[in-house]
Design a protein around this motif. Structure first.
Motif, mmCIF file in Angstrom:
data_model
loop_
_atom_site.group_PDB
_atom_site.id
_atom_site.type_symbol
_atom_site.label_atom_id
_atom_site.label_comp_id
_atom_site.label_asym_id
_atom_site.label_seq_id
_atom_site.Cartn_x
_atom_site.Cartn_y
_atom_site.Cartn_z
ATOM 1 N N TYR A 25 0.835 -1.200 0.000
ATOM 2 C CA TYR A 25 0.000 0.000 0.000
ATOM 3 C C TYR A 25 0.877 1.261 0.000
ATOM 4 N N THR A 34 -3.411 0.797 -3.546
ATOM 5 C CA THR A 34 -2.820 -0.542 -3.544
ATOM 6 C C THR A 34 -1.920 -0.661 -4.765
ATOM 7 N N TRP A 82 3.580 -2.886 3.950
ATOM 8 C CA TRP A 82 3.327 -4.257 3.495
ATOM 9 C C TRP A 82 2.222 -4.875 4.352
ATOM 10 N N GLU A 83 1.367 -5.657 3.694
ATOM 11 C CA GLU A 83 0.336 -6.412 4.412
ATOM 12 C C GLU A 83 0.360 -7.860 3.908
ATOM 13 N N SER A 85 -0.997 -11.993 4.275
ATOM 14 C CA SER A 85 -2.103 -12.865 4.699
ATOM 15 C C SER A 85 -1.578 -14.297 4.853
ATOM 16 N N ILE A 94 -4.336 -11.958 8.957
ATOM 17 C CA ILE A 94 -3.746 -10.828 8.226
ATOM 18 C C ILE A 94 -2.826 -10.074 9.172
ATOM 19 N N THR A 96 0.144 -6.998 9.420
ATOM 20 C CA THR A 96 0.826 -5.855 8.805
ATOM 21 C C THR A 96 2.297 -5.918 9.160
ATOM 22 N N SER A 97 3.119 -5.892 8.149
ATOM 23 C CA SER A 97 4.554 -6.009 8.375
ATOM 24 C C SER A 97 5.088 -4.765 9.072
ATOM 25 N N LYS A 100 8.068 -0.709 7.295
ATOM 26 C CA LYS A 100 7.388 0.451 6.712
ATOM 27 C C LYS A 100 8.436 1.466 6.271
#
Length: 214
Positions: A25, A34, A82-83, A85, A94, A96-97, A100
């Motif tokens: 994202y 996205t 980054w996300e 799943s 899910i 979230t990394s 960032k």
């Protein structure tokens, strides 16, 4: 910096289970976009506005997913997240990394890249402007010179000429008197003075003056 490239990477955590999907994202002050979506048994999806500038590694089976965003623009400023799943025991999760990245793209000043054919045109324009300026200056100077010549005062009569004229007038008083008398006679004729009588030859006008004849 504008026109440079940004490299992003994400390392999936196998402890959460098998990786089923991945999303990248871009969060700006106005919206969230996205950029990349990857899933098992499906093709990767790239945002249409970034297609051609975004390159990524194939597949989710690799230990690290790499993404390169080239030709950066000021609109690319923002936070990249980054996300991931995961699925474990038929349970989707899910996460979230923590990797960032905040990016600020500074606009660079672009120099004017003029075509070589514009060189003679620019030279002609500058030459014409210079000639026009010189013509205007010449006309202004000529007008000022004419105005100054027109307003130039007449030279005064020298003092010595005026003194000489006065001395000549003072040295001939008789001539001045005769001239004045002559002017008086011309301006004031005899008939204007009633005390002066003209001799009369007409005897009929005055019969008392006729002599008796014997």
């Amino acid at each position: 910096m504008e026109s440079q490239s940004l490299e992003l990477s994400c390392s999936p955590q196998r402890d959460y289970g098998s990786l089923r999907g991945l999303h990248l994202y871009h969060r700006s002050a106005q919206s969230q976009t996205t950029l990349l979506s990857m899933a098992v048994n499906s093709e990767a999806k790239v945002d249409p506005q970034h297609r051609g500038r975004l390159q990524h590694s194939e597949g989710l089976d690799s230990l690290q997913v790499n993404v390169t965003l080239s030709h950066l623009q000021p609109s690319d400023t923002g936070l990249y997240v980054w996300e991931l799943s995961y699925r474990e025991d038929s349970v989707d999760q899910i996460i979230t990394s923590t990797q960032k990245v905040f990016l600020f793209v500074e606009r660079t000043e672009r120099s004017c890249q003029c075509s070589p054919s514009y060189g003679p045109v620019i030279l002609i324009i500058f030459t014409t402007a210079a000639l026009l300026l010189l013509t205007l200056i010449w006309l202004a100077v000529e007008k000022c010179v004419k105005a100054r010549h027109h307003l130039r005062p007449q030279p005064p009569v020298p003092i010595y000429e005026e003194m000489t004229r006065k001395q000549q007038s003072a040295g001939n008083p008789q001539n001045n008197h005769e001239a004045a008398s002559h002017l008086e006679e011309v301006n004031f004729p005899v008939y204007a003075n009633p005390n002066i009588r003209q001799p009369q030859d007409n005897y009929y006008a005055c019969p008392r003056q006729l002599a008796l004849r014997a």
